[in-house]
Design an enzyme around this catalytic site. Structure first.
Site, short mmCIF file in Angstrom:
data_model
loop_
_atom_site.label_atom_id
_atom_site.label_comp_id
_atom_site.label_asym_id
_atom_site.label_seq_id
_atom_site.Cartn_x
_atom_site.Cartn_y
_atom_site.Cartn_z
CG ASP A 121 -0.27 0.05 2.43
OD1 ASP A 121 0.72 -0.71 2.76
OD2 ASP A 121 -0.56 0.78 3.33
CG ASP A 154 7.01 3.99 2.49
OD1 ASP A 154 7.08 2.79 2.70
OD2 ASP A 154 6.63 4.91 3.16
CD GLU A 188 4.16 0.60 7.02
OE1 GLU A 188 5.17 1.25 7.76
OE2 GLU A 188 3.90 1.69 5.95
CD GLU A 189 2.79 3.97 3.91
OE1 GLU A 189 2.91 4.81 5.01
OE2 GLU A 189 3.78 4.07 3.11
#
Length: 484
Positions: A121, A154, A188-189
């Site tokens: 993500d 990222d 994760e974000e």
């Protein structure tokens, strides 16, 4: 008599200098000798796949209803078609539909497995900034040996880098010595609750324990470690804790033409000022101390002398480290006021004033200790203090084969880099894997600058083709080194 005393003092100074110099000279390097990587991938095809991966808008939001799950479905289908050997030879399990666990069975399944993880993500592109991108944020454009778009840093580079490495090794008929798990989160974000945390809980329920898990985190940086001229690859062995402190005061408001000497806003402002002036105490210990133990042998003699004799020069070292935000955060819990709320009208004193402060806690600092420090520092009984958050993660070992394997793999790809442990300031999915792993490391195997760090969640995120290829090589080397 005076001459004897002088000679005696000079003798003591001489002995002192001799002893401390010997200590400095006997400091030995903690870097393994590099074995140049022989991994040879088809770079053009790998870059094309990575470029396509960036085009899928797998954006995560705190409101899970905002997820465009069709994009996530398309991305998973892309993985299945792009990495056929991975999907033939490894088993794939989906957690909450979009968390992915790949299991690669090794030669010795009785040994504890290792885990290699990432997340696919990405954060949204801030509305109104699209025109500031040199290449469209979801284009995956490859221009001048650079790959552009959200996730290039990222963290689709981690997910794709791992799968490229696995596909390459499978083509070479490689089998790992122990079971290897690839674990990919999809949120994760926004905290990783449905992705990494659910994956970790699933594996915990099955009694699976890893010798180590490696996630994104530190990278190979230049000119960021005092006294070191070579690039330094920093591997996170712990994450700082994350807490929010709210300061709040309630009292009579009134007309602004007749203010009290101490208003609600003034008292909150004074409290923040006291905290910023006082700060939490600094202490070079834990992961920060480990960092300099690993890099000190590679420093110039003067810097090596200072750090080798830390027991004498620690106050001086701490004073130097406190001069820069990045090194200051290594040795103390940090204070960052972020939100101030008070007042609705310019001629009326607010009855309520509040402020929120973000803290990043050092390993060992508890929420209770933090609250006590804040209450004592602001010294205002009418201000209520509430603290909510989490403490730092456990500190992983730097003395076993697990950290040595990460070091060796990194050195095989980046031969001149110094690979050292450090304390990670930001958060990652790695903290969730503490549930099932003896050691948890945080390392993104790319060489980046301070500008690159600003682009991770910002405008013009991109990565060089060379860096991407080196990331693939690192993951392949890691899987091979673990077997050795």
């Amino acid at each position: 008599m005076k001459r004897r005393i002088t000679f005696f003092l000079l003798g003591l100074i001489g002995i002192f200098l001799l002893v401390t110099a010997i200590i400095s000279l006997t400091v030995t390097s903690r870097q393994p000798s590099p074995i140049a990587s022989k991994v040879q991938i088809n770079e053009k095809e790998a870059v094309n796949r990575f470029s396509e991966a960036i085009t899928y808008k797998t954006v995560s939001y705190h409101d899970y209803k905002q997820f465009d799950y069709e994009e996530f479905d398309r991305f998973i289908l892309f993985l299945e078609t792009s990495y056929p050997l991975v999907h033939q030879k490894l088993t794939l399990e989906k957690i909450n539909e979009y968390g992915l666990i790949y299991k690669w069975t090794g030669k010795h399944s009785n040994k504890n497995p290792i885990g290699i993880t990432g997340h696919y993500d990405v954060v949204p592109v801030l509305e109104g900034t699209e025109s500031k991108w040199e290449e469209a944020p979801f284009s995956g454009a490859v221009v001048d040996e650079k790959i552009w778009g959200r996730g290039t840093l990222d963290d689709k580079i981690g997910v794709i880098g791992i799968l490229e490495a696995a596909e390459y090794l499978l083509e070479q008929e490689f089998q790992p010595s122990r079971d290897v798990y690839f674990m990919f989160g999809f949120d994760e974000e926004v905290g990783g609750e449905k992705g990494a945390l659910a994956i970790a809980n699933t594996l915990k329920d099955r009694g699976i324990e890893f010798d180590f898990v490696i996630d994104e985190g530190g990278a190979i940086v230049e000119n960021m470690v005092p006294g070191v001229t070579e690039p330094v690859g920093v591997v996170g062995i712990s994450e700082k804790g994350y807490a929010t402190v709210e300061l709040k005061i309630e009292g009579s408001g009134g007309h602004s033409s007749q203010p009290k000497e101490r208003t609600n806003i003034g008292r909150i402002a004074t409290a923040i000022s006291k905290l910023e002036e006082t700060q939490f105490p600094a202490d070079l210990q834990g992961p920060g101390e480990d960092l300099f133990e690993f890099v000190a042998p590679e420093m110039s003699f003067f810097m090596k002398y200072v750090f080798a004799n830390k027991f004498l020069y620690e106050p001086l070292i701490e004073k130097v480290l406190l001069q820069q935000p990045a090194t200051s955060a290594l040795i103390r819990t940090t204070i960052a006021p972020t939100i101030f709320q008070a007042g609705e009208q310019e001629n009326a004193l607010p009855e309520i004033a509040s402020a929120k402060i973000n803290l990043r806690l050092m390993p060992g600092d508890t929420l209770e200790e933090v609250e006590t420090f804040i209450v004592d520092t602001i010294d205002d009984e009418e201000i209520t203090v509430s603290v909510d958050g989490s403490q730092a993660t456990k500190v992983s070992s730097v003395d076993g084969w697990e950290f040595a394997a990460v070091q060796q793999a990194a050195r095989n790809v980046y031969n001149d880099a110094i690979i050292a442990p450090y304390l990670m300031f930001a958060g990652s999915d790695a903290k969730h894997y503490d549930l099932v792993s003896r050691n948890t490391y945080r390392f993104l195997p790319v060489q980046i600058s301070s500008e690159d760090l600003n682009r991770m969640h910002g405008t013009n995120e991109h990565i060089s083709v060379e860096n991407f290829v080196n990331a693939v090589k690192f993951y392949a080397e890691l899987m091979k080194v673990v077997g050795e």
